[in-house]
Design a protein around this motif. Structure first.
Motif, PDB file in Angstrom:
ATOM      1  N   PHE A 138       3.834   9.814  -3.313  1.00 17.07           N
ATOM      2  CA  PHE A 138       3.391   8.564  -2.708  1.00 17.07           C
ATOM      3  C   PHE A 138       4.540   7.970  -1.909  1.00 17.07           C
ATOM      4  CE2 PHE A 138       0.566   9.012  -6.330  1.00 17.07           C
ATOM      5  CZ  PHE A 138      -0.661   8.635  -5.803  1.00 17.07           C
ATOM      6  N   ARG A 139       4.209   7.425  -0.738  1.00 21.31           N
ATOM      7  CA  ARG A 139       5.179   6.718   0.096  1.00 21.31           C
ATOM      8  C   ARG A 139       4.645   5.321   0.388  1.00 21.31           C
ATOM      9  NH1 ARG A 139       5.702  11.741   2.890  1.00 21.31           N
ATOM     10  NH2 ARG A 139       7.798  12.633   2.714  1.00 21.31           N
ATOM     11  N   CYS A 140       5.566   4.346   0.395  1.00 22.24           N
ATOM     12  CA  CYS A 140       5.177   2.975   0.715  1.00 22.24           C
ATOM     13  C   CYS A 140       4.917   2.873   2.215  1.00 22.24           C
ATOM     14  CB  CYS A 140       6.273   2.009   0.295  1.00 22.24           C
ATOM     15  SG  CYS A 140       5.810   0.288   0.517  1.00 22.24           S
ATOM     16  N   SER A 141       3.733   2.386   2.570  1.00 22.69           N
ATOM     17  CA  SER A 141       3.351   2.293   3.978  1.00 22.69           C
ATOM     18  C   SER A 141       3.599   0.897   4.541  1.00 22.69           C
ATOM     19  CB  SER A 141       1.870   2.659   4.136  1.00 22.69           C
ATOM     20  OG  SER A 141       1.412   2.367   5.430  1.00 22.69           O
ATOM     21  N   GLY A 158      -2.803   6.494  -9.250  1.00 22.62           N
ATOM     22  CA  GLY A 158      -3.376   7.324  -8.194  1.00 22.62           C
ATOM     23  C   GLY A 158      -3.953   8.625  -8.718  1.00 22.62           C
ATOM     24  N   VAL A 165       0.858  -1.179   0.000  1.00 21.17           N
ATOM     25  CA  VAL A 165       0.000   0.000   0.000  1.00 21.17           C
ATOM     26  C   VAL A 165       0.897   1.233   0.000  1.00 21.17           C
ATOM     27  CG1 VAL A 165      -1.585   1.399   1.378  1.00 21.17           C
ATOM     28  CG2 VAL A 165      -2.005  -1.033   1.097  1.00 21.17           C
ATOM     29  N   TYR A 166       0.658   2.096  -0.980  1.00 18.78           N
ATOM     30  CA  TYR A 166       1.356   3.376  -1.058  1.00 18.78           C
ATOM     31  C   TYR A 166       0.382   4.473  -0.635  1.00 18.78           C
ATOM     32  CZ  TYR A 166       5.260   1.293  -3.604  1.00 18.78           C
ATOM     33  OH  TYR A 166       6.351   0.551  -3.958  1.00 18.78           O
ATOM     34  N   ILE A 167       0.785   5.292   0.333  1.00 15.09           N
ATOM     35  CA  ILE A 167      -0.076   6.343   0.866  1.00 15.09           C
ATOM     36  C   ILE A 167       0.264   7.677   0.201  1.00 15.09           C
ATOM     37  CG2 ILE A 167      -0.641   7.664   2.944  1.00 15.09           C
ATOM     38  CD1 ILE A 167      -0.391   5.164   4.555  1.00 15.09           C
ATOM     39  N   TRP A 168      -0.775   8.427  -0.126  1.00 15.62           N
ATOM     40  CA  TRP A 168      -0.615   9.729  -0.788  1.00 15.62           C
ATOM     41  C   TRP A 168      -0.369  10.818   0.249  1.00 15.62           C
ATOM     42  CZ3 TRP A 168       0.568  12.332  -4.857  1.00 15.62           C
ATOM     43  CH2 TRP A 168       0.107  13.625  -5.075  1.00 15.62           C
ATOM     44  N   ASP A 169       0.709  11.560   0.047  1.00  8.62           N
ATOM     45  CA  ASP A 169       1.042  12.698   0.903  1.00  8.62           C
ATOM     46  C   ASP A 169       0.574  13.959   0.194  1.00  8.62           C
ATOM     47  OD1 ASP A 169       2.252  14.829   2.280  1.00  8.62           O
ATOM     48  OD2 ASP A 169       3.950  13.597   2.902  1.00  8.62           O
ATOM     49  N   LEU A 207      -7.663   3.101   6.196  1.00  9.00           N
ATOM     50  CA  LEU A 207      -6.991   4.403   6.180  1.00  9.00           C
ATOM     51  C   LEU A 207      -7.898   5.499   6.740  1.00  9.00           C
ATOM     52  CD1 LEU A 207      -5.191   4.272   2.696  1.00  9.00           C
ATOM     53  CD2 LEU A 207      -4.201   3.910   4.961  1.00  9.00           C
ATOM     54  N   GLY A 261      -4.419   6.717  -1.429  1.00  7.71           N
ATOM     55  CA  GLY A 261      -3.229   5.948  -1.765  1.00  7.71           C
ATOM     56  C   GLY A 261      -3.486   5.016  -2.933  1.00  7.71           C
TER      57      GLY A 261
END
Length: 633
Positions: A256-259, A302, A246-250, A377, A345
């Protein structure tokens, strides 16, 4: 006799493909793919069942029969190649239709030259030409087809036999072979429907199994990473995927960062690490990613809010651009995680067990269960927000208790004066202030103030003002000197946009005199009992903190009071109270209130004013702190 009996079967067998096509269309086979097959089956029946008999009886018409047969065989070849192109990952774009038409044209020319212009036995040459063309069609089909089928080769073989051996039995072989091709095609369609039904049933069972597992493992959202890890493992095991992430959107940094990761996940950004990199190193690389490149497949998924099934990663340029990592990525599913158009994400499922490829059923399941990740989320976001609110509320409550400790917890008793006061904050922490000070000269200090703004910032300035004021009162000379020093200390320690209005009264119980210094506060309402009249006094001065030196602007004054007089001090929260119609309480209503209630005690005046303000508001929310201070002489 035998020939006539055998010939009677030709219309029946040639009608069989048409019958099969009608059955397929009735069985809801997609019509867009069938109209060419339907045309072929109609032409096949008309030619072999009806037209070829009449053509063979026409003088010099017999050589036309191979031409008609070859035309149908070319059509037959084209249909088979198109059928396989539809299923193939890389459809054939070679001009095989043009090649077939050229070959058919050559054969027509040979028939025209040798059958009509030459005498027997020269007319056998077209038969040899037909055989060669049939062999050419067979080779053309083999070169164009991804999976050449032997039954199609038999069609060409029986055509060659039926051309040279005119016995009806060989023509029947040709017709039976094409009929058999249609039977196999129909069986394949039925088998495919059966496989789809089985696949749907398996997908339903898998869906149910994942739902049950999700209910068992994904039920606590207090720990985001644990919840996501449970979700990823359940989903991956359910669809037999090797890995997922899961990549979360900042939103602030637009990346995107890998969570969280499940399995051996190969990062979807460019890199040059070897394919045998350790699993933990791959995880560290993935967690260190910050994806903001517009050409990255995660970014595209995304930002476009569109999911994607990349069935064959080896043919996708975005995956191939990843360099050495692309060799380990066979198949991929991406699904955006959104909530009410808010991007949260992207869910990525990578590679399938047993070296298989993801299919539409897997894609459906990922789309279906991506909502669980969205729920996790959002639930965690709401939980964190509630925790922050609870923490903020606790801090505000603590601040309120601290601030309440700064306000006087008792009303002093002093000769010649009766006092009452209260502060009702609009928020947990207010910016209003009132206080009673025991001065070193034996007099009583009476203070009311109002810090600009509301909430925590105003409360902090009020606390600072309290500290400075109490410090100055240890060295008290008069209210003027105290406020000059307080202003000097305060102006350099608060924001330029902050200030505090203040009234500092000094009551001398021996002389029964009242002096005050004003720093830009509200009007003083003084009801003179002897004159039975209300005097509204503009307090004057400038608010504390607005300039560094206020010594030339403020000054101490005397307020002459006598027995029975009432003095009401207040902050702008009183006059600016608003009712449900948007009307303000205003100064005139406050003046009328003092004139009407002046005969009451100081405490009764205070409580009555609060009740009047409450009735006036008629349910409207309190917009500002309300502070009231009453002096009764």
């Amino acid at each position: 006799m035998i020939e006539k009996i055998l010939l009677s079967f030709i219309p029946l067998i040639s009608a069989f493909p048409l019958f099969m096509m009608i059955v397929e269309l009735y069985g809801k086979r997609p019509k867009g793919r069938q109209w060419l097959w339907l045309i072929f089956s109609i032409g096949f029946f008309i030619w072999h069942g009806i037209a070829s008999r009449f053509v063979s009886q026409i003088p010099f018409g017999r050589p036309l029969i191979p031409l008609g047969d070859l035309s149908l065989i070319l059509f037959f070849t084209i249909l088979f190649v198109k059928e396989e192109n539809r299923k193939a990952p890389n459809p054939i774009r070679k001009p095989y239709i043009l090649k077939g038409l050229i070959a058919l044209g050559i054969f027509a020319a040979v028939i025209g030259v040798f059958s009509y212009w030459m005498q027997p036995p020269i007319f056998l040459i077209p038969l040899f030409a037909g055989a060669l063309i049939a062999v050419y069609f067979d080779r053309l089909y083999s070169s164009m087809s991804y999976y050449p089928k032997p039954r199609v080769h038999l069609v060409y073989a029986f055509y060659i036999l039926s051309s040279f051996l005119v016995l009806p039995v060989f023509r029947l072989f040709l017709l039976l072979q094409i009929a058999y091709v249609f039977i196999r095609r129909y069986r394949n369609w039925i088998d495919r429907k059966d496989r789809l039904i089985t696949a749907h049933e398996e997908a339903r069972i898998t869906n149910h199994r994942i739902v049950m597992k999700m209910g068992e493992t994904v039920n606590d959202f207090s720990d985001l990473h644990e919840s996501i890890a449970n979700f990823l493992s359940t989903l991956a095991e359910g669809i037999e995927a090797k890995s997922a992430a899961v990549y979360i959107w900042d939103e602030k940094q637009k990346l995107f960062r890998c969570s969280d990761i499940y399995g051996i996940f190969f990062p979807l950004t460019r890199g040059n690490e070897m394919s045998f990199t350790h699993a933990e190193a791959l995880r560290e690389i993935a967690f260190a990613q910050q994806i903001s490149e517009s050409e990255n497949v995660i970014w595209q998924c995304g930002i476009s809010r569109t999911g994607e099934l990349i069935r064959f990663a080896s043919s996708d340029e975005r995956i191939l651009s990843l360099g050495s990592r692309a060799a380990n990525i066979r198949t991929l599913i991406l699904e955006p995680l959104t909530f009410n158009k808010q991007l949260l994400g992207v869910l990525v499922v990578e590679n399938k067990l047993y070296e298989h490829y993801f299919d539409d059923s897997d894609y459906y399941l990922v789309q279906n269960f991506a909502h669980y990740a969205t729920m996790i989320l959002k639930a965690n976001e709401a939980l964190v927000e509630r925790q922050n609110q609870a923490r903020t509320q606790a801090e505000l409550q603590l601040g309120f208790h601290i601030q309440s400790g700064l306000l006087p917890n008792r009303i002093p008793i002093c000769d010649g004066i009766s006092l009452a006061g209260s502060m009702t904050p609009a928020k947990e922490i207010g910016g209003d202030y009132f206080d009673f000070l025991d001065l070193p000269n034996g007099n009583l200090g009476i203070v009311i103030g109002d810090v600009s703004g509301k909430g925590v910032p105003a409360g902090m300035v009020m606390t600072t003002l309290y500290a400075f004021l109490h410090a100055e009162c240890h060295h008290f000379e008069n209210s003027y000197s105290a406020l000059v020093h307080v202003n000097s200390e305060l102006s350099g320690r608060i924001a330029e946009t902050m200030f505090a209005s203040l009234l500092f009264f000094e009551w001398n119980p021996k002389k029964k005199s009242l002096h005050y210094t004003s720093c830009g506060h509200e009007h003083i309402l003084h009801f003179k009992k002897s004159e039975n009249a209300l005097e509204t006094i503009k307090s004057g001065g400038i608010a504390l903190g607005m300039i560094d030196d206020n010594s030339r602007i403020i000054r101490e004054k005397e307020l002459a009071v006598s027995a029975g007089d009432t003095v009401l001090l207040y902050t702008d929260g009183v006059t600016e109270s608003v009712n449900d119609k948007g009307e303000m309480f205003g100064l005139s209503r406050l003046q009328n209130f003092v004139s009407e209630y002046e005969a009451l005690s100081a405490e009764e005046i205070r409580t009555s004013l609060l009740e009047v303000l409450k009735n006036f508001a008629n349910g409207a929310a309190q917009a500002d702190d309300i502070t009231i201070l009453v002096m009764k002489f």
